[in-house]
Write a protein that holds these residues in place. Structure first.
Motif, PDB file in Angstrom:
ATOM      1  N   ALA A 155       0.828  -1.202   0.000  1.00 19.16           N
ATOM      2  CA  ALA A 155       0.000   0.000   0.000  1.00 19.16           C
ATOM      3  C   ALA A 155       0.867   1.258   0.000  1.00 19.16           C
ATOM      4  O   ALA A 155       0.590   2.223  -0.714  1.00 19.16           O
ATOM      5  N   GLY A 156       1.935   1.245   0.816  1.00 15.87           N
ATOM      6  CA  GLY A 156       2.840   2.392   0.845  1.00 15.87           C
ATOM      7  C   GLY A 156       3.511   2.607  -0.495  1.00 15.87           C
ATOM      8  O   GLY A 156       3.661   3.744  -0.960  1.00 15.87           O
ATOM      9  N   LEU A 157       3.917   1.524  -1.134  1.00 10.76           N
ATOM     10  CA  LEU A 157       4.535   1.627  -2.452  1.00 10.76           C
ATOM     11  C   LEU A 157       3.561   2.213  -3.469  1.00 10.76           C
ATOM     12  O   LEU A 157       3.935   3.069  -4.277  1.00 10.76           O
ATOM     13  N   ALA A 158       2.317   1.746  -3.433  1.00  9.17           N
ATOM     14  CA  ALA A 158       1.325   2.244  -4.380  1.00  9.17           C
ATOM     15  C   ALA A 158       1.091   3.735  -4.192  1.00  9.17           C
ATOM     16  O   ALA A 158       1.000   4.497  -5.168  1.00  9.17           O
ATOM     17  N   LEU A 159       1.021   4.179  -2.934  1.00  9.18           N
ATOM     18  CA  LEU A 159       0.807   5.600  -2.657  1.00  9.18           C
ATOM     19  C   LEU A 159       1.991   6.441  -3.128  1.00  9.18           C
ATOM     20  O   LEU A 159       1.812   7.480  -3.763  1.00  9.18           O
ATOM     21  N   LEU A 160       3.205   5.998  -2.817  1.00  4.81           N
ATOM     22  CA  LEU A 160       4.383   6.761  -3.204  1.00  4.81           C
ATOM     23  C   LEU A 160       4.601   6.728  -4.715  1.00  4.81           C
ATOM     24  O   LEU A 160       5.006   7.725  -5.315  1.00  4.81           O
ATOM     25  N   ALA A 161       4.327   5.584  -5.340  1.00  6.23           N
ATOM     26  CA  ALA A 161       4.467   5.491  -6.788  1.00  6.23           C
ATOM     27  C   ALA A 161       3.468   6.412  -7.473  1.00  6.23           C
ATOM     28  O   ALA A 161       3.788   7.071  -8.469  1.00  6.23           O
ATOM     29  N   ASP A 162       2.257   6.466  -6.937  1.00 11.21           N
ATOM     30  CA  ASP A 162       1.252   7.364  -7.502  1.00 11.21           C
ATOM     31  C   ASP A 162       1.673   8.817  -7.338  1.00 11.21           C
ATOM     32  O   ASP A 162       1.431   9.653  -8.218  1.00 11.21           O
ATOM     33  N   THR A 163       2.332   9.120  -6.212  1.00 15.52           N
ATOM     34  CA  THR A 163       2.828  10.476  -6.001  1.00 15.52           C
ATOM     35  C   THR A 163       3.895  10.821  -7.026  1.00 15.52           C
ATOM     36  O   THR A 163       3.928  11.927  -7.566  1.00 15.52           O
ATOM     37  N   HIS A 164       4.784   9.869  -7.316  1.00 12.94           N
ATOM     38  CA  HIS A 164       5.810  10.095  -8.335  1.00 12.94           C
ATOM     39  C   HIS A 164       5.161  10.387  -9.691  1.00 12.94           C
ATOM     40  O   HIS A 164       5.591  11.280 -10.417  1.00 12.94           O
ATOM     41  N   ARG A 165       4.120   9.623 -10.034  1.00 10.73           N
ATOM     42  CA  ARG A 165       3.446   9.831 -11.312  1.00 10.73           C
ATOM     43  C   ARG A 165       2.776  11.195 -11.349  1.00 10.73           C
ATOM     44  O   ARG A 165       2.863  11.930 -12.335  1.00 10.73           O
ATOM     45  N   SER A 166       2.105  11.571 -10.246  1.00  7.62           N
ATOM     46  CA  SER A 166       1.432  12.870 -10.184  1.00  7.62           C
ATOM     47  C   SER A 166       2.433  14.018 -10.241  1.00  7.62           C
ATOM     48  O   SER A 166       2.183  15.043 -10.866  1.00  7.62           O
ATOM     49  N   ASP A 167       3.586  13.825  -9.575  1.00  7.92           N
ATOM     50  CA  ASP A 167       4.599  14.878  -9.569  1.00  7.92           C
ATOM     51  C   ASP A 167       5.169  15.096 -10.964  1.00  7.92           C
ATOM     52  O   ASP A 167       5.466  16.223 -11.362  1.00  7.92           O
ATOM     53  N   ALA A 168       5.337  14.003 -11.717  1.00  9.81           N
ATOM     54  CA  ALA A 168       5.852  14.137 -13.076  1.00  9.81           C
ATOM     55  C   ALA A 168       4.877  14.926 -13.942  1.00  9.81           C
ATOM     56  O   ALA A 168       5.272  15.791 -14.729  1.00  9.81           O
ATOM     57  N   ALA A 169       3.584  14.636 -13.776  1.00  5.37           N
ATOM     58  CA  ALA A 169       2.574  15.364 -14.539  1.00  5.37           C
ATOM     59  C   ALA A 169       2.502  16.817 -14.093  1.00  5.37           C
ATOM     60  O   ALA A 169       2.345  17.734 -14.910  1.00  5.37           O
ATOM     61  N   ALA A 170       2.643  17.042 -12.778  1.00  6.33           N
ATOM     62  CA  ALA A 170       2.590  18.417 -12.260  1.00  6.33           C
ATOM     63  C   ALA A 170       3.775  19.236 -12.751  1.00  6.33           C
ATOM     64  O   ALA A 170       3.644  20.414 -13.098  1.00  6.33           O
ATOM     65  N   ALA A 171       4.946  18.609 -12.768  1.00  6.95           N
ATOM     66  CA  ALA A 171       6.147  19.324 -13.216  1.00  6.95           C
ATOM     67  C   ALA A 171       6.016  19.766 -14.667  1.00  6.95           C
ATOM     68  O   ALA A 171       6.543  20.815 -15.069  1.00  6.95           O
TER      69      ALA A 171
END
Length: 335
Positions: A155-171
């Motif tokens: 679950a922690g991996l899924a949350l952090l991985a999703d954050t990485h994906r969102s951050d890439a889109a935000a950047a």
């Protein structure tokens, strides 16, 4: 399942309703359940098992959140259902606690497959695959940054991985990145801590200052005598606690879980946190651990506890550079 299903008639009705979505069942089961004084073990469960198994096609019945079911009558009913179901019907039970259903008799017969928390831990290759599925390049550094704090917790991996994906889109559109810590903390608060008994919640927050836990150490910090039983409860409940030896003497919390607990405790009870650190420092000093003593004495704001550690037997002293010159001289003078 939820707490309302912790009634044998309600539980059997829920199972019947769920199975009816994919398979026709004998209508007599519903009539039995609606009858006053119905014999669930004598009539409902045998009838339900026979009706489910009447169709010679594979079926998987899933009981999720089974940790909500605590009554002995409900457990006996599900145990009987499990015994009566034919081989082409499988029962899958998920729970946050150790399962009573997987008894020794079923293990001996090879009828049980148990998948525990350790079996679900991701390794580096699986983390890389998760990142790919999230559309994030799985560089070795990125995999390491995800794997180290989560220790493979899915679950922690899924949350952090999703954050990485969102951050890439935000950047890509010039938006500041989100906080991965916040996402994990919100999950832990809502899915793990919410609804815990007050005494368990209090124990978790008060002992989160400790990087390792033992019943005597926790008793000293909490001024209690119940820590051994609480730690055993935490182990059974799978509450992010890992044994460090085979004897049950030492444990530790998952790093992300401990971080959330410490932050909440420091925010809401800073004075209590300092006092708990000082109690821990005194315990470690008596146990002869200089490093742990210094760590907690510093956090508690009283380094005098850690001025010197006298080595038992020869009267010698071990001085650490962490104390500083003045503290070392003070400790030497005290001898």
């Amino acid at each position: 399942l939820d707490q309302a299903d912790d009634d044998v008639t309600t539980l059997m009705a829920s199972i019947t309703t769920g199975v009816r979505r994919v398979r026709e069942l004998d209508t007599a089961i519903s009539r039995e359940l609606a009858s006053p004084g119905v014999s669930v073990l004598g009539r409902v469960v045998p009838g339900l098992a026979a009706s489910i198994g009447a169709v010679d096609e594979p079926l998987v019945v899933v009981l999720d959140h089974f940790d909500e079911i605590r009554s002995r009558e409900c457990r006996d009913a599900v145990g009987l259902l499990l015994d009566l179901l034919p081989d082409h019907v499988q029962l899958v039970v998920s729970s946050r606690q150790e399962m009573w259903l997987a008894g020794g008799r079923r293990r001996v017969r090879g009828e049980v497959i148990e998948i525990g928390a350790a079996d679900l831990v991701f390794d580096a290759a699986e983390v890389a695959e998760l990142l790919e599925l999230q559309g994030v390049g799985p560089s070795p550094e990125r995999v390491r940054r995800l794997l180290e704090p989560t220790e493979g917790w899915p679950a922690g991996l899924a949350l952090l991985a999703d954050t990485h994906r969102s951050d890439a889109a935000a950047a890509a559109i010039g938006i500041a990145p989100s906080s991965p810590d916040r996402a994990v903390a919100e999950f832990i608060r809502s899915e793990v801590l919410a609804g815990l008994p007050p005494e368990i919640d209090r124990f978790l927050h008060q002992t989160a200052i400790l990087d390792v836990l033992s019943p005597p150490l926790c008793d000293a910090v909490l001024e209690s005598t119940q820590s051994a039983s609480v730690l055993e409860t935490l182990m059974r409940a799978g509450l992010f606690i890992t044994p460090l030896d085979g004897s049950g003497a030492w444990f530790r919390y998952h790093p992300l879980f401990r971080t959330v607990l410490r932050e909440e405790a420091s925010r809401f009870e800073p004075d209590a946190v300092r006092e708990h650190h000082l109690r821990a420092a005194r315990w470690w000093a008596a146990a002869g651990s200089v490093d742990h003593t210094i760590e907690h004495a510093r956090a508690g704001g009283d380094l005098t506890i850690a001025e010197a550690a006298v080595m038992e037997g020869n009267g010698s002293i071990t001085l650490t550079g962490q104390l500083g010159v003045v503290m070392q001289e003070s400790a030497q003078a005290a001898l």
